[in-house]
Design a protein around this motif. Sequence first.
Motif, short mmCIF file in Angstrom:
data_model
loop_
_atom_site.label_atom_id
_atom_site.label_comp_id
_atom_site.label_asym_id
_atom_site.label_seq_id
_atom_site.Cartn_x
_atom_site.Cartn_y
_atom_site.Cartn_z
N TYR A 232 7.86 4.02 6.43
CA TYR A 232 8.62 3.72 5.22
C TYR A 232 7.69 3.29 4.07
CZ TYR A 232 12.89 3.78 8.03
OH TYR A 232 13.93 4.17 8.83
N PRO A 233 6.90 4.20 3.50
CA PRO A 233 6.00 3.84 2.40
C PRO A 233 6.75 3.80 1.07
CG PRO A 233 5.71 6.15 2.94
CD PRO A 233 6.72 5.61 3.93
N ILE A 234 7.63 2.79 0.91
CA ILE A 234 8.46 2.68 -0.29
C ILE A 234 8.32 1.28 -0.89
CG2 ILE A 234 10.17 4.46 0.19
CD1 ILE A 234 11.87 2.47 1.60
N HIS A 235 8.59 1.19 -2.19
CA HIS A 235 8.45 -0.06 -2.92
C HIS A 235 9.30 -1.19 -2.32
CE1 HIS A 235 5.70 0.76 -5.98
NE2 HIS A 235 6.48 0.89 -7.05
N GLY A 236 8.76 -2.40 -2.37
CA GLY A 236 9.54 -3.57 -2.03
C GLY A 236 9.17 -4.25 -0.73
N GLY A 237 8.52 -3.54 0.18
CA GLY A 237 8.05 -4.18 1.41
C GLY A 237 9.14 -4.78 2.26
N ILE A 238 9.21 -6.11 2.30
CA ILE A 238 10.10 -6.84 3.20
C ILE A 238 11.54 -6.35 3.10
CG2 ILE A 238 11.10 -9.11 3.71
CD1 ILE A 238 8.22 -8.91 4.59
N TYR A 239 12.07 -6.18 1.88
CA TYR A 239 13.48 -5.79 1.73
C TYR A 239 13.78 -4.41 2.33
CZ TYR A 239 17.43 -3.48 -0.36
OH TYR A 239 18.55 -2.70 -0.53
N TYR B 229 -1.25 -15.20 4.15
CA TYR B 229 -0.19 -14.28 3.76
C TYR B 229 -0.59 -13.68 2.42
CZ TYR B 229 1.56 -18.28 1.03
OH TYR B 229 1.67 -19.35 0.17
N GLY B 230 -0.01 -12.55 2.10
CA GLY B 230 -0.44 -11.80 0.92
C GLY B 230 -0.76 -10.36 1.28
N PHE B 231 -1.09 -10.14 2.57
CA PHE B 231 -1.41 -8.77 2.99
C PHE B 231 -0.21 -7.85 2.84
CE2 PHE B 231 -0.04 -11.10 6.73
CZ PHE B 231 0.86 -10.25 7.34
N GLU B 232 1.02 -8.41 2.93
CA GLU B 232 2.21 -7.58 2.80
C GLU B 232 2.36 -7.01 1.40
OE1 GLU B 232 3.46 -11.44 1.09
OE2 GLU B 232 2.16 -10.80 2.74
N ALA B 233 1.68 -7.60 0.41
CA ALA B 233 1.74 -7.10 -0.97
C ALA B 233 1.20 -5.68 -1.05
CB ALA B 233 0.96 -8.02 -1.90
N CYS B 234 0.33 -5.31 -0.13
CA CYS B 234 -0.19 -3.93 -0.11
C CYS B 234 0.96 -2.93 0.01
CB CYS B 234 -1.15 -3.74 1.06
SG CYS B 234 -2.62 -4.80 1.01
N GLY B 235 2.01 -3.31 0.76
CA GLY B 235 3.16 -2.42 0.93
C GLY B 235 4.17 -2.52 -0.18
N ASP B 236 4.15 -3.62 -0.95
CA ASP B 236 5.12 -3.79 -2.03
C ASP B 236 4.97 -2.72 -3.11
OD1 ASP B 236 6.31 -6.00 -0.88
OD2 ASP B 236 5.03 -7.43 -1.90
N VAL B 237 3.76 -2.19 -3.27
CA VAL B 237 3.49 -1.20 -4.33
C VAL B 237 3.27 0.19 -3.72
CG1 VAL B 237 2.54 -2.90 -5.92
CG2 VAL B 237 1.02 -1.79 -4.29
N ALA B 238 3.90 0.47 -2.60
CA ALA B 238 3.62 1.70 -1.84
C ALA B 238 3.76 2.97 -2.65
CB ALA B 238 4.53 1.75 -0.61
N GLU B 239 4.73 3.02 -3.56
CA GLU B 239 4.97 4.26 -4.31
C GLU B 239 3.97 4.47 -5.44
OE1 GLU B 239 9.22 4.83 -5.23
OE2 GLU B 239 9.63 3.44 -3.58
N GLU B 240 3.02 3.55 -5.59
CA GLU B 240 1.96 3.70 -6.59
C GLU B 240 0.60 3.93 -5.92
OE1 GLU B 240 2.55 0.67 -9.90
OE2 GLU B 240 4.22 0.21 -8.55
N VAL B 241 0.63 4.13 -4.59
CA VAL B 241 -0.59 4.36 -3.82
C VAL B 241 -0.63 5.81 -3.35
CG1 VAL B 241 -1.89 3.67 -1.76
CG2 VAL B 241 -0.56 1.97 -3.02
N SER B 242 -1.77 6.43 -3.51
CA SER B 242 -1.94 7.79 -2.99
C SER B 242 -2.11 7.75 -1.48
CB SER B 242 -3.17 8.42 -3.65
OG SER B 242 -3.42 9.70 -3.14
N ASN B 243 -1.37 8.60 -0.77
CA ASN B 243 -1.41 8.66 0.69
C ASN B 243 -1.13 7.29 1.32
OD1 ASN B 243 -1.69 9.67 3.24
ND2 ASN B 243 -3.91 9.98 3.12
N PRO B 244 -0.02 6.64 0.92
CA PRO B 244 0.24 5.26 1.38
C PRO B 244 0.49 5.11 2.86
CG PRO B 244 2.19 6.18 0.33
CD PRO B 244 1.08 7.17 0.12
#
Length: 503
Positions: free
Chosen positions: A88-95, A230-245
């Motif tokens: 699920y490489p989509i914006h928002g992470g936890i939600y 904690y903070g590593f989850e922020a990498c997934g919060d911006v998934a839709e702005e990462v190439s090949n997330p």
Amino acid sequence: MPAEPEVTHLDDAEHLQVLGYDDSFNRSMSLWANFALGFTYLSPLVGVYSLFAVALTIGGPPSIWWIVIVGCGQLLVSLVFGEIVSQYPIHGGIYPWARRLWGRRYAWMAAWVYIWAMIVTITAVAEFGSGFVASLFDLELTPGVNLAITLGLLLLAFVFNFSGTKTLARVAQIGLAAELIGVIGLGLYLLIFQRKHDFGIFFDTMGVEGDGSYAVAFLGAALAGLFLFYGFEACGDVAEEVSNPAKRIPRAMMMTILVGGVSALFSFGGYVLAAPNLEAIVSGEDADPIPGILADTLGPVGAKIFLVVAITAFISCVLSLQAAASRLLFSFARDGMIPGHTWLAKVSPRNKVPTNALIVACTVPAIISVLIFLNGNLLVPITSFAVLGIYLAFQMVVLASLRQRAKGWRPAGPFSLRGAGVVVNILALAYGVFAIVLIARPGESGDVFADWVVLIGLGIVLVTGLAYLFIARPDRKSSAPEGDAIAVAEAIRTRTGATPVRR
């Protein structure tokens, strides 16, 4: 016998299409930039500076081992998150992870707790950073000066974020460099050239246990690690702005934990070994020892240079937090799950960032800063709540993942733990429960409010979230997919033509 399929890789737009969304952001964030975002959010420089004196006072020099213990535990959590974000490489992470692994109402509560924890964390980091700015310019840190600097840091981070993903990535990378200089570089310098104690000091309790058991004191010092990783989850919060997330974000999460842990060890260890009067720190006589250590080892000019590095790290940390919070708000709003969702879900056609969500991620922390200006005693309680809220939201996702595995889910992203996934998931959940108990346990000062304030804060957030959920019923207004982990995994395998292989 049949084994798990070898999963090939969907392109980014097709992967989003399978998940029910359009590719509407600029994918300008590289692996390095994504790692920088998570690392500057985790910010070992900020964490160690904030916790050094408290950890030593409670647990003595052996409290450094909590960095190792918590780092290993959070690495397990990052592996679970890695499999989830890979599917699920989509914006928002936890939600969205909680929603797709469990359901709408469950995701509402996870996101509600996490949003408030992140907003409070933004406030706390900006508040702590104001002290460094005041020290650099030799300003007296009055409540008014503290408020002005805090609001300035929040506004500066907002301007950088508003400029777009490329600016976010650049500033995050600058912050990463500042962090590495400020923690690893300085830590090594202190270890090699300014060491005043033997390494055996990390096994010396220095009498902090008094007449009781050191085990109690050591457990009390757990915050040395728990407030850091904690903070590593922020990498997934911006998934839709990462190439090949689907491939890069799991890697960035693990890099954040590993590099952050090593950095924190060098920094914490360096300060301990270079402290000219360690006994005064452990006894509590020196409540803010790091400036003294820096002045003693670097001199006045070196201490000023460190302040510049530290301020850069603080700005980058606030920037990363705002970015992560805004993407979470956007993801929540895109599914119609929050008041004002139409306004919050808007993306700037020019800069390709969720502008309105960014405004909220800057404005609400600014309001909380004003409340802290009016009552300075609020800072510690809200910071403690932030950490507990984030850990609770993490474990809601870990639990949802384990529940789906029990129902037959086999993650279908390119990052996979394969047969070890269930074991890692169970261990991550056990660690998370242990961490939550340590954070939430009441204090022993005798002041009822002070001892129970963390649980009181969490209770207020949970009650208000549940009240809104069952009165306004935002879950009924949202038709976005939920609880579809197994179905999506099969859809991905069908599209990639993945077939079982035999071992």
